[in-house]
Design a protein around this motif. Sequence first.
Motif, PDB file in Angstrom:
ATOM      1  N   PRO A 241     -35.552 -54.826  38.715  1.00 11.22           N
ATOM      2  CA  PRO A 241     -34.924 -55.086  37.417  1.00 11.22           C
ATOM      3  C   PRO A 241     -34.900 -53.919  36.445  1.00 11.22           C
ATOM      4  CG  PRO A 241     -37.113 -56.045  37.462  1.00 11.22           C
ATOM      5  CD  PRO A 241     -36.891 -55.459  38.824  1.00 11.22           C
ATOM      6  N   THR A 242     -35.964 -53.099  36.419  1.00 10.46           N
ATOM      7  CA  THR A 242     -36.118 -52.125  35.346  1.00 10.46           C
ATOM      8  C   THR A 242     -36.234 -50.708  35.897  1.00 10.46           C
ATOM      9  OG1 THR A 242     -37.345 -53.805  34.108  1.00 10.46           O
ATOM     10  CG2 THR A 242     -37.408 -51.545  33.266  1.00 10.46           C
ATOM     11  N   PRO A 243     -35.258 -49.827  35.592  1.00 15.02           N
ATOM     12  CA  PRO A 243     -35.343 -48.432  36.063  1.00 15.02           C
ATOM     13  C   PRO A 243     -36.579 -47.724  35.511  1.00 15.02           C
ATOM     14  CG  PRO A 243     -33.133 -48.951  35.270  1.00 15.02           C
ATOM     15  CD  PRO A 243     -34.002 -50.097  34.883  1.00 15.02           C
ATOM     16  N   PHE A 244     -37.107 -46.761  36.304  1.00 18.48           N
ATOM     17  CA  PHE A 244     -38.280 -45.955  35.959  1.00 18.48           C
ATOM     18  C   PHE A 244     -39.548 -46.802  35.787  1.00 18.48           C
ATOM     19  CE2 PHE A 244     -34.667 -43.398  34.466  1.00 18.48           C
ATOM     20  CZ  PHE A 244     -34.900 -42.241  35.187  1.00 18.48           C
ATOM     21  N   THR A 253     -46.381 -46.801  45.824  1.00 18.44           N
ATOM     22  CA  THR A 253     -45.568 -45.766  46.472  1.00 18.44           C
ATOM     23  C   THR A 253     -44.100 -45.770  46.058  1.00 18.44           C
ATOM     24  OG1 THR A 253     -45.099 -47.212  48.354  1.00 18.44           O
ATOM     25  CG2 THR A 253     -47.068 -45.800  48.486  1.00 18.44           C
ATOM     26  N   GLN A 254     -43.640 -46.741  45.254  1.00 19.84           N
ATOM     27  CA  GLN A 254     -42.222 -46.830  44.949  1.00 19.84           C
ATOM     28  C   GLN A 254     -41.970 -46.925  43.445  1.00 19.84           C
ATOM     29  OE1 GLN A 254     -41.036 -50.272  47.332  1.00 19.84           O
ATOM     30  NE2 GLN A 254     -40.119 -48.900  48.856  1.00 19.84           N
ATOM     31  N   ILE A 255     -40.729 -46.595  43.081  1.00 26.57           N
ATOM     32  CA  ILE A 255     -40.295 -46.701  41.693  1.00 26.57           C
ATOM     33  C   ILE A 255     -38.845 -47.165  41.679  1.00 26.57           C
ATOM     34  CG2 ILE A 255     -39.549 -44.286  41.613  1.00 26.57           C
ATOM     35  CD1 ILE A 255     -40.320 -44.253  38.670  1.00 26.57           C
ATOM     36  N   CYS A 256     -38.473 -47.941  40.651  1.00 25.76           N
ATOM     37  CA  CYS A 256     -37.104 -48.474  40.529  1.00 25.76           C
ATOM     38  C   CYS A 256     -36.201 -47.403  39.908  1.00 25.76           C
ATOM     39  CB  CYS A 256     -37.114 -49.732  39.657  1.00 25.76           C
ATOM     40  SG  CYS A 256     -35.506 -50.563  39.554  1.00 25.76           S
ATOM     41  N   MET A 257     -35.103 -47.081  40.613  1.00 30.65           N
ATOM     42  CA  MET A 257     -34.159 -46.075  40.125  1.00 30.65           C
ATOM     43  C   MET A 257     -32.733 -46.602  40.282  1.00 30.65           C
ATOM     44  SD  MET A 257     -36.023 -43.510  39.109  1.00 30.65           S
ATOM     45  CE  MET A 257     -34.880 -42.140  39.023  1.00 30.65           C
ATOM     46  N   ILE A 258     -31.827 -46.110  39.414  1.00 34.84           N
ATOM     47  CA  ILE A 258     -30.414 -46.481  39.497  1.00 34.84           C
ATOM     48  C   ILE A 258     -29.710 -45.542  40.475  1.00 34.84           C
ATOM     49  CG2 ILE A 258     -28.250 -46.685  38.230  1.00 34.84           C
ATOM     50  CD1 ILE A 258     -29.813 -47.316  35.756  1.00 34.84           C
ATOM     51  N   LEU A 266     -37.186 -46.697  45.278  1.00 32.93           N
ATOM     52  CA  LEU A 266     -37.232 -45.431  45.998  1.00 32.93           C
ATOM     53  C   LEU A 266     -38.676 -44.937  46.088  1.00 32.93           C
ATOM     54  CD1 LEU A 266     -34.195 -43.544  44.437  1.00 32.93           C
ATOM     55  CD2 LEU A 266     -34.236 -45.037  46.448  1.00 32.93           C
ATOM     56  N   THR A 267     -38.982 -44.175  47.167  1.00 33.03           N
ATOM     57  CA  THR A 267     -40.325 -43.625  47.342  1.00 33.03           C
ATOM     58  C   THR A 267     -40.623 -42.604  46.244  1.00 33.03           C
ATOM     59  OG1 THR A 267     -40.154 -43.937  49.736  1.00 33.03           O
ATOM     60  CG2 THR A 267     -41.855 -42.422  48.943  1.00 33.03           C
ATOM     61  N   SER A 278     -43.652 -39.090  34.733  1.00 32.20           N
ATOM     62  CA  SER A 278     -44.834 -39.123  35.604  1.00 32.20           C
ATOM     63  C   SER A 278     -44.778 -40.296  36.573  1.00 32.20           C
ATOM     64  CB  SER A 278     -46.105 -39.205  34.751  1.00 32.20           C
ATOM     65  OG  SER A 278     -46.282 -38.013  33.997  1.00 32.20           O
ATOM     66  N   ALA A 279     -44.074 -41.392  36.164  1.00 34.46           N
ATOM     67  CA  ALA A 279     -43.982 -42.561  37.033  1.00 34.46           C
ATOM     68  C   ALA A 279     -43.249 -42.263  38.325  1.00 34.46           C
ATOM     69  CB  ALA A 279     -43.286 -43.711  36.293  1.00 34.46           C
TER      70      ALA A 279
END
Length: 429
Positions: A241-244, A253-258, A266-267, A278-279
């Motif tokens: 739902p929320t980028p970065f 190990t992952q982060i939300c990206m557009i 994405l890893t 930093s996230a």
Amino acid sequence: MKPFTVLVVALAVCSLVAAKETAAKEEAVKVEEGSSRQGRLFFLTKLLAGPAALECVATKVGYRCHFKSKEDLCPMLLEQMGCPENQYCGSGPDGNICKPKLQVGDTCTVKTQCLSDTCRNRKCKADACPAVDMSIDCMPTQYCSPGEDGNMCVAKKEKGAHCSSRLQCKSNVCDDRGVCIEDKCPHPYMEERCLPNQFCSPAPYGNVCVDKRNNNDQCHQNAECKSGLCRNGVCKANECPTPFSSEGCNQLTQICMITTNGKECLTKLPNQQPCLLSAQCLSGNCVRGTCTDGDGTEMPNGASCSMPTECASGNCVLQRCAATRNGISGVCMDNDDCQSNNCVLNVCAVPAVATTTDATTMTTTTASAAASLLDIGVACMDSADCASNNCVLEVCALALAAFDRGATYSDMSLCAKAARLDGQSSEPV
């Protein structure tokens, strides 16, 4: 009397009558000519008196110049000046007089003649509102419409009625066919007055609520898609739902990206990769646009580093902060690891910088001496022959200092060179 005598008398009488008639006609002609001359002379006299003696008067056949009368009751024709409120200045047989203003429907020239103060198309009109197709001076449910006797406020039209302006319709929408239509929702591509799984779509005959589109369906706005994401004209799925942020993703190990496919997990980035936050970094630290183990402050000796500026000592040797850089024959990965600023085949070599012995003598360099030393893997007779200062089984090997420190290398070809026992070759392997 004799017949002859009677005839003579009769002829004499007729001649006398004819003479009298002729004399009367001549006298009438003289009188008419004299009157005409007097009229022309009077008019000429008035003209010579100048424009002040004339005025422009509205007549049935248009405006004409008349001589001013001494009996004018008002000064200016077709004006209110000099007359009561319900009268205007008009022309009379003996001069200007005040006349009653005209009723609605009467023929007029100017609005001053009308009680309604409105003259349109040469008729007095009674306007209840000033501007056609507007709501000025009308109720909110009405609009101003032209009528036979003037503008009047009429009720706005229902759906399906013919219209020429949107202000004529209750729905406030008049389509290109000239028909009042009704919008089911007020604003296209919004969700107002639609169900949660619908959006407001523009249509030829009014906005309507339609179901949101599935992934990979064509779209124009984000509101059209169930995923809430329209990219390049296609609805895309959102994995998170929320980028970065790591919401909806593996927290470690992952982060939300557009991305071009929507919001995806994405890893996170390893150290030395460019970053914004930093996230994004596995280390949790984005320092000066690069993922690193540090937190942006100067690090003590022994801490991981990628550049000398990260260390309190100013020395980053083999990716660790150190008190000093390695000396000659020390293990190195780049020039910054060596005090000599010269890393040759992962070994600190003598400086390659030219040194001047005397201003007037020829310049000599220690680099020439270093150039005569043998590289690792080349046949040797003595350790002094090798740049690493280590000749093993007649082959130049890695410096002893490197093995003492337990260094490891990613370039396995160096190890292969050090392991060769070909003492017959004098060329690099």
